[in-house]
Enzyme design. Structure first.
Site, short mmCIF file in Angstrom:
data_model
loop_
_atom_site.label_atom_id
_atom_site.label_comp_id
_atom_site.label_asym_id
_atom_site.label_seq_id
_atom_site.Cartn_x
_atom_site.Cartn_y
_atom_site.Cartn_z
N GLY A 71 0.80 -1.33 -0.05
CA GLY A 71 -0.06 -0.08 -0.07
C GLY A 71 0.79 1.16 0.04
N THR A 72 2.14 1.21 0.82
CA THR A 72 2.81 2.44 0.85
C THR A 72 3.29 2.74 -0.43
OG1 THR A 72 3.25 1.75 2.97
CG2 THR A 72 4.80 3.50 2.02
N ASN A 151 -8.29 3.53 9.03
CA ASN A 151 -7.75 2.51 9.38
C ASN A 151 -8.18 2.62 11.09
OD1 ASN A 151 -5.78 4.44 8.59
ND2 ASN A 151 -4.25 3.46 9.86
N GLN A 179 -7.78 -0.18 3.14
CA GLN A 179 -8.50 -0.80 4.42
C GLN A 179 -9.97 -1.30 3.91
OE1 GLN A 179 -8.03 -1.36 7.44
NE2 GLN A 179 -6.00 -0.59 7.53
N SER A 199 -3.63 -3.42 -0.83
CA SER A 199 -2.64 -4.00 -0.12
C SER A 199 -3.00 -5.44 0.36
CB SER A 199 -2.12 -3.08 1.08
OG SER A 199 -0.96 -3.91 1.83
N HIS A 201 -1.83 -7.75 2.31
CA HIS A 201 -1.91 -8.28 3.82
C HIS A 201 -3.18 -7.75 4.52
CE1 HIS A 201 -0.21 -4.86 6.53
NE2 HIS A 201 0.22 -4.41 5.23
N THR A 237 12.30 -6.95 -11.18
CA THR A 237 11.84 -8.43 -11.41
C THR A 237 10.73 -8.56 -10.53
OG1 THR A 237 14.07 -9.28 -12.14
CG2 THR A 237 12.38 -10.84 -11.43
N CYS A 325 0.99 1.40 12.67
CA CYS A 325 2.40 2.18 12.27
C CYS A 325 2.68 3.24 13.19
CB CYS A 325 1.93 2.59 11.03
SG CYS A 325 1.02 1.50 9.87
N1 PLP Z 1 -2.99 2.89 3.95
C1 PLP Z 1 -3.78 2.66 4.97
C2 PLP Z 1 -5.09 3.14 5.14
C3 PLP Z 1 -3.25 1.53 5.87
O1 PLP Z 1 -4.24 1.02 6.69
C4 PLP Z 1 -2.12 1.00 5.52
C5 PLP Z 1 -1.52 0.08 6.48
O2 PLP Z 1 -1.66 -0.09 7.58
C6 PLP Z 1 -1.14 1.50 4.44
C7 PLP Z 1 -1.65 2.67 3.75
C8 PLP Z 1 0.04 0.88 4.29
O3 PLP Z 1 -0.04 -0.10 3.41
P1 PLP Z 1 1.48 -1.48 3.57
O4 PLP Z 1 1.49 -1.75 4.85
O5 PLP Z 1 0.89 -2.35 2.49
O6 PLP Z 1 2.53 -0.61 3.00
#
Ligand code: PLP
Length: 384
Positions: A71-72, A151, A179, A199, A201, A237, A325
């Protein structure tokens, strides 16, 4: 003591079926997808199958999906990529005060490069008001980025309406749907989005893999340069096992979505009503109606959130205080303070995010210890 996991907005366990296909990709489809021979071809076919599975989950075409490291990276690629690509039209960007740091810190990065930014406020339920978006738009606005659901508080934002407005004004619109994808129905066409981050996970797929939806015709500048993989959007890759796991998780999420959602809503409802009945001075944060299924976040006045987490952990129950985070930080959550909560109230938060494998017995177990933990903490607090 058996353990109970209730922190699914931080991450979800990998589904055993996802793990199975990943192991087979790791050991079997090990070829480089860019190689011309059969090994390469097998890996390439596995990636393309996953691209279709991910596209189906969000109503996109497979060509509109670019795999990222999560996601990041998808958020960075959308925002930096769109800002660079469209800066000849203007240098003003809009987001909200309650975004994830993957968005907020990327905006700060662009500010250092001379871009101008607006951070929209939210109401006490955590919703962005469409009128504030309209008022913030300037002739030089090139990008709006508003998350699909938050989140920390679970509030689902009016992304469809914001997307409509952005489309009418010719402004690129991105949503961080990390989310929501895999948890509630997401259709990129209904949401009127140009760019959308997801994302793996967060919906029983692996960590370190995600995707950016790029609507056909939108062309953010790539962040990574090199071998030209992912049709030059994202060189490097490909993470074949991760991509295969993401695809499998996407297919299973689509298939099981309504049953999972129904189950999660029932669990969250039971938890919320028991908390209100059994614990005084307990408040739900976020929108009681428009929220993620299974997301229950509270403020318990007069109790330190970190203490609740530690005591619950010692009982074998994993929950969280704010977002994963930021839980290492002693600053109050930027999301909770944006709702208008005081610093003390923001420090008294607890987030319980339920998952497909949680049961009513898990809620019973949580409720057999939580009221006592809170009562003891409040007594201690009053003595100090
Ligand atoms: N954006 C939101 C709303 C999230 O909740 C998160 C992860 O907690 C992220 C972005 C980041 O995703 P990733 O952990 O896959 O980098």
């Amino acid at each position: 003591m058996s353990k109970i996991y209730m922190d699914h907005s931080a991450t979800t366990p990998v589904d055993p079926e996802v793990a199975r296909v990943m192991i087979s990709a790791l050991t079997g489809s090990f070829g480089n997808p860019s190689s011309i021979h059969g090994y390469g071809n097998e890996a390439r076919l596995a990636i393309e199958k996953s691209r279709k599975q991910v596209a189906a989950l969000i109503g996109a075409s497979p060509e509109e999906i670019v795999f990222t490291s999560g996601g990041t990276e998808a958020d960075n690629m959308a925002i930096i990529g769109a800002a660079y690509a469209y800066q000849n039209r203007g240098r003003h960007l809009i987001t909200s005060k309650i975004e994830h740091h993957a968005i907020l810190d990327t905006f700060k990065h662009l500010e250092r490069q001379g871009f101008e930014t607006t951070y929209l406020p939210v109401n006490r339920l955590g919703q962005v008001d469409i009128e504030t978006v309209e008022q913030a738009i300037r002739p030089d606005t090139i990008l709006i980025s508003i998350m699909h659901a938050n989140n920390e508080i679970g509030t689902v934002e009016p992304v469809e309406e914001i997307g409509k407005l952005a489309r009418a004004k010719g402004i690129v619109f991105h949503t961080d749907a990390v989310q929501t994808v895999g948890r509630i129905p997401v259709d990129v066409k209904l949401l009127n989005v140009d760019l959308l981050s997801l994302s793996g996970h967060k919906f029983y797929g692996p960590k370190g893999i995600g995707a950016l939806y790029i609507r056909s015709g939108i062309k953010p500048a790539p962040l990574l340069h090199g071998g030209g993989q992912e049709r030059t959007w994202r060189s490097g890759t490909e993470n074949v096992p991760g991509i295969v796991g993401l695809g499998q998780a996407a297919e299973m999420a689509l298939h099981n979505m309504s049953a999972r959602s129904h189950h999660l809503q029932g669990l969250a409802q039971m938890l919320t009503s028991r908390i209100f009945n059994e614990i005084p001075q307990a408040y739900l944060t976020g929108d009681p109606q428009n929220r993620l299924p299974g997301h229950a976040s509270f403020v318990f006045l007069g109790v330190e959130g970190a203490a609740m987490l530690i005591f619950l952990d010692s009982e074998g129950i994993a929950v969280s205080g704010g977002s994963a985070c930021t839980s290492n930080s002693f600053d109050p959550s930027h999301v909770l303070t944006a709702l208008g909560l005081t610093k003390d109230a923001a420090h008294s938060s607890l987030r319980v995010t339920l998952g497909k494998d949680n049961t009513y017995a898990d809620i019973e177990r949580l409720m057999s210890v939580l009221p006592g933990i809170i009562e003891r903490q409040r007594l201690l607090w009053n003595l100090m």
